[in-house]
Design a protein around this motif. Sequence first.
Motif, PDB file in Angstrom:
ATOM      1  N   UNK A   5       0.853  -1.180   0.000  1.00 52.69           N
ATOM      2  CA  UNK A   5       0.000   0.000   0.000  1.00 52.69           C
ATOM      3  C   UNK A   5       0.891   1.233   0.000  1.00 52.69           C
ATOM      4  N   UNK A   6       0.555   2.148  -0.831  1.00 49.14           N
ATOM      5  CA  UNK A   6       1.313   3.390  -0.907  1.00 49.14           C
ATOM      6  C   UNK A   6       1.059   4.221   0.347  1.00 49.14           C
ATOM      7  N   UNK A   7       2.125   4.828   0.875  1.00 52.07           N
ATOM      8  CA  UNK A   7       1.973   5.662   2.060  1.00 52.07           C
ATOM      9  C   UNK A   7       1.145   6.898   1.770  1.00 52.07           C
ATOM     10  N   UNK A   8       1.133   7.335   0.513  1.00 52.22           N
ATOM     11  CA  UNK A   8       0.309   8.458   0.131  1.00 52.22           C
ATOM     12  C   UNK A   8      -1.164   8.114   0.327  1.00 52.22           C
ATOM     13  N   UNK A   9      -1.544   6.897  -0.036  1.00 47.12           N
ATOM     14  CA  UNK A   9      -2.917   6.426   0.152  1.00 47.12           C
ATOM     15  C   UNK A   9      -3.212   6.319   1.639  1.00 47.12           C
ATOM     16  N   UNK A  10      -2.248   5.811   2.404  1.00 47.48           N
ATOM     17  CA  UNK A  10      -2.410   5.692   3.846  1.00 47.48           C
ATOM     18  C   UNK A  10      -2.700   7.049   4.475  1.00 47.48           C
ATOM     19  N   UNK A  11      -1.967   8.065   4.046  1.00 47.88           N
ATOM     20  CA  UNK A  11      -2.179   9.414   4.570  1.00 47.88           C
ATOM     21  C   UNK A  11      -3.556   9.949   4.189  1.00 47.88           C
ATOM     22  N   UNK A  12      -3.996   9.656   2.980  1.00 55.49           N
ATOM     23  CA  UNK A  12      -5.324  10.111   2.552  1.00 55.49           C
ATOM     24  C   UNK A  12      -6.435   9.412   3.328  1.00 55.49           C
ATOM     25  N   UNK A  13      -6.232   8.138   3.653  1.00 58.58           N
ATOM     26  CA  UNK A  13      -7.248   7.389   4.398  1.00 58.58           C
ATOM     27  C   UNK A  13      -7.318   7.781   5.867  1.00 58.58           C
ATOM     28  N   UNK A  14      -6.155   7.957   6.492  1.00 61.22           N
ATOM     29  CA  UNK A  14      -6.112   8.142   7.936  1.00 61.22           C
ATOM     30  C   UNK A  14      -5.700   9.527   8.393  1.00 61.22           C
ATOM     31  N   UNK A  15      -5.195  10.352   7.522  1.00 59.56           N
ATOM     32  CA  UNK A  15      -4.714  11.667   7.920  1.00 59.56           C
ATOM     33  C   UNK A  15      -3.225  11.646   8.196  1.00 59.56           C
ATOM     34  N   UNK A  16      -2.645  12.812   8.266  1.00 57.35           N
ATOM     35  CA  UNK A  16      -1.195  12.944   8.385  1.00 57.35           C
ATOM     36  C   UNK A  16      -0.642  12.348   9.679  1.00 57.35           C
ATOM     37  N   UNK A  17      -1.219  12.694  10.837  1.00 64.76           N
ATOM     38  CA  UNK A  17      -0.684  12.225  12.105  1.00 64.76           C
ATOM     39  C   UNK A  17      -0.853  10.719  12.259  1.00 64.76           C
ATOM     40  N   UNK A  18      -2.045  10.226  11.948  1.00 66.27           N
ATOM     41  CA  UNK A  18      -2.300   8.799  12.076  1.00 66.27           C
ATOM     42  C   UNK A  18      -1.380   7.994  11.169  1.00 66.27           C
ATOM     43  N   UNK A  19      -1.178   8.469   9.941  1.00 64.57           N
ATOM     44  CA  UNK A  19      -0.331   7.725   9.014  1.00 64.57           C
ATOM     45  C   UNK A  19       1.130   7.728   9.467  1.00 64.57           C
ATOM     46  N   UNK A  20       1.600   8.823  10.059  1.00 64.83           N
ATOM     47  CA  UNK A  20       2.984   8.849  10.563  1.00 64.83           C
ATOM     48  C   UNK A  20       3.186   7.829  11.675  1.00 64.83           C
ATOM     49  N   UNK A  21       2.240   7.771  12.604  1.00 61.44           N
ATOM     50  CA  UNK A  21       2.349   6.833  13.717  1.00 61.44           C
ATOM     51  C   UNK A  21       2.224   5.400  13.203  1.00 61.44           C
ATOM     52  N   UNK A  22       1.278   5.141  12.317  1.00 61.78           N
ATOM     53  CA  UNK A  22       1.126   3.801  11.737  1.00 61.78           C
ATOM     54  C   UNK A  22       2.389   3.376  10.998  1.00 61.78           C
ATOM     55  N   UNK A  23       2.932   4.266  10.184  1.00 65.22           N
ATOM     56  CA  UNK A  23       4.158   3.950   9.445  1.00 65.22           C
ATOM     57  C   UNK A  23       5.295   3.603  10.400  1.00 65.22           C
ATOM     58  N   UNK A  24       5.403   4.369  11.484  1.00 59.46           N
ATOM     59  CA  UNK A  24       6.458   4.097  12.451  1.00 59.46           C
ATOM     60  C   UNK A  24       6.331   2.681  12.999  1.00 59.46           C
ATOM     61  N   UNK A  25       5.123   2.283  13.415  1.00 61.05           N
ATOM     62  CA  UNK A  25       4.940   0.950  13.977  1.00 61.05           C
ATOM     63  C   UNK A  25       5.051  -0.146  12.927  1.00 61.05           C
ATOM     64  N   UNK A  26       4.709   0.141  11.677  1.00 62.28           N
ATOM     65  CA  UNK A  26       4.910  -0.840  10.611  1.00 62.28           C
ATOM     66  C   UNK A  26       6.394  -1.119  10.418  1.00 62.28           C
ATOM     67  N   UNK A  27       7.217  -0.095  10.543  1.00 60.97           N
ATOM     68  CA  UNK A  27       8.654  -0.241  10.356  1.00 60.97           C
ATOM     69  C   UNK A  27       9.375  -0.733  11.618  1.00 60.97           C
ATOM     70  N   UNK A  28       8.741  -0.606  12.780  1.00 59.86           N
ATOM     71  CA  UNK A  28       9.325  -1.021  14.059  1.00 59.86           C
ATOM     72  C   UNK A  28       8.289  -1.828  14.850  1.00 59.86           C
ATOM     73  N   UNK A  29       7.890  -2.994  14.345  1.00 61.52           N
ATOM     74  CA  UNK A  29       6.753  -3.717  14.938  1.00 61.52           C
ATOM     75  C   UNK A  29       6.972  -4.238  16.357  1.00 61.52           C
ATOM     76  N   UNK A  30       8.164  -4.533  16.755  1.00 60.06           N
ATOM     77  CA  UNK A  30       8.396  -5.092  18.088  1.00 60.06           C
ATOM     78  C   UNK A  30       9.031  -4.093  19.042  1.00 60.06           C
TER      79      UNK A  30
END
Length: 75
Positions: free
Chosen positions: A1-26
């Motif tokens: 999924x493109x991060x651009x789409x993620x930002x459009x779906x969830x908004x800027x702050x939510x997508x930043x936090x989600x991206x962080x946890x996707x890249x650092x899951x544990x």
Amino acid sequence: MSYNVLEKLFGQYQSRVLKFFFHHPQTALSLQEVARKTAVKNKAVRGVINNLVKLGVLEKPKPNGKAKTKKNKKK
């Protein structure tokens, strides 16, 4: 999924936090650490994390009495 789409779906702050946890899951971090690493204000990170915990995406273990946030292993 493109991060651009993620930002459009969830908004800027939510997508930043989600991206962080996707890249650092544990990674277990305090709210302040997540805010610093994502460049999102503490209050906004708190809201995003609370929503992700309610949805079961994240869990909030409390080792040694300190609240930490860690990505949930369940699917």
